[in-house]
Design a protein around this motif. Sequence first.
Motif, PDB file in Angstrom:
ATOM      1  N   ALA A  61     -14.929 -13.099  -9.894  1.00 51.79           N
ATOM      2  CA  ALA A  61     -13.618 -13.017  -9.737  1.00 51.79           C
ATOM      3  C   ALA A  61     -13.004 -14.226 -10.518  1.00 51.79           C
ATOM      4  CB  ALA A  61     -13.324 -13.258  -8.235  1.00 51.79           C
ATOM      5  N   SER A  87      -7.220 -19.813  -9.939  1.00 50.90           N
ATOM      6  CA  SER A  87      -8.721 -20.127  -9.466  1.00 50.90           C
ATOM      7  C   SER A  87      -8.723 -20.835  -8.190  1.00 50.90           C
ATOM      8  CB  SER A  87      -9.377 -20.675 -10.465  1.00 50.90           C
ATOM      9  OG  SER A  87      -9.428 -19.924 -11.790  1.00 50.90           O
ATOM     10  N   LEU A  90      -7.795 -18.470  -5.340  1.00 43.54           N
ATOM     11  CA  LEU A  90      -8.644 -17.637  -5.051  1.00 43.54           C
ATOM     12  C   LEU A  90      -9.631 -18.256  -3.999  1.00 43.54           C
ATOM     13  CD1 LEU A  90     -10.361 -14.680  -6.615  1.00 43.54           C
ATOM     14  CD2 LEU A  90     -12.047 -16.763  -6.570  1.00 43.54           C
ATOM     15  N   ILE A 141      -8.967 -10.172  -3.105  1.00 42.34           N
ATOM     16  CA  ILE A 141      -8.262 -11.540  -3.367  1.00 42.34           C
ATOM     17  C   ILE A 141      -7.918 -11.415  -5.097  1.00 42.34           C
ATOM     18  CG2 ILE A 141      -8.266 -13.850  -3.410  1.00 42.34           C
ATOM     19  CD1 ILE A 141     -10.164 -13.650  -1.202  1.00 42.34           C
ATOM     20  N   THR A 142      -8.723 -10.985  -5.977  1.00 42.05           N
ATOM     21  CA  THR A 142      -8.689 -10.952  -7.149  1.00 42.05           C
ATOM     22  C   THR A 142      -7.552 -10.024  -7.509  1.00 42.05           C
ATOM     23  OG1 THR A 142     -10.857 -11.494  -7.593  1.00 42.05           O
ATOM     24  CG2 THR A 142      -9.435 -10.673  -9.634  1.00 42.05           C
ATOM     25  N   ILE A 145      -3.993 -11.398  -6.852  1.00 42.30           N
ATOM     26  CA  ILE A 145      -3.663 -12.453  -7.807  1.00 42.30           C
ATOM     27  C   ILE A 145      -3.161 -11.935  -8.818  1.00 42.30           C
ATOM     28  CG2 ILE A 145      -4.419 -14.393  -8.996  1.00 42.30           C
ATOM     29  CD1 ILE A 145      -6.237 -15.260  -6.490  1.00 42.30           C
TER      30      ILE A 145
END
Length: 151
Positions: A61, A87, A90, A141-142, A145
């Motif tokens: 990710a 990052s 995440l 989650i990625t 984002i």
Amino acid sequence: MSEKSIQAAETFKSGFNCSQSVLSVFADEFGLSKDSCLRLASPFGSGIARMQETCGAVTGALMAIGLKFGKGEHGQEADKAHAYKLSQELISKFKDKNKSICCRDLLDGLDINTPEGMAEIQKRDLFKCNCYKYVQEAVLITEAILSERTK
């Protein structure tokens, strides 16, 4: 679940590691081949080279975030700072869901590099029960984002 998270889980089930499974589903988004992403992420599985450090789903990710937001040859320090911020977001979200980003912790403290540890992991089917979920969560989650932010 999203199409990408399902695809990542299928990639994982087919024998690729957690990092490969996460990064490879974003290949098209960055004009890369799936094979290139699988190769790039190959050493990051099982907590980076089977060292059980940072979860491979997380490292895959992070590579996707870097591909979209990271500082390249003609980038600026602000790009790097932005990639770090995303990052950290995440990692925070992954930890909120799973309490850790450490592979060994996520596998209940078992050592994949010992016969006893691997036997217990296999007996409890932790790669399927735990890692399958981590791969899907890292992708979800990625995706959030990557879609919420612009460069």
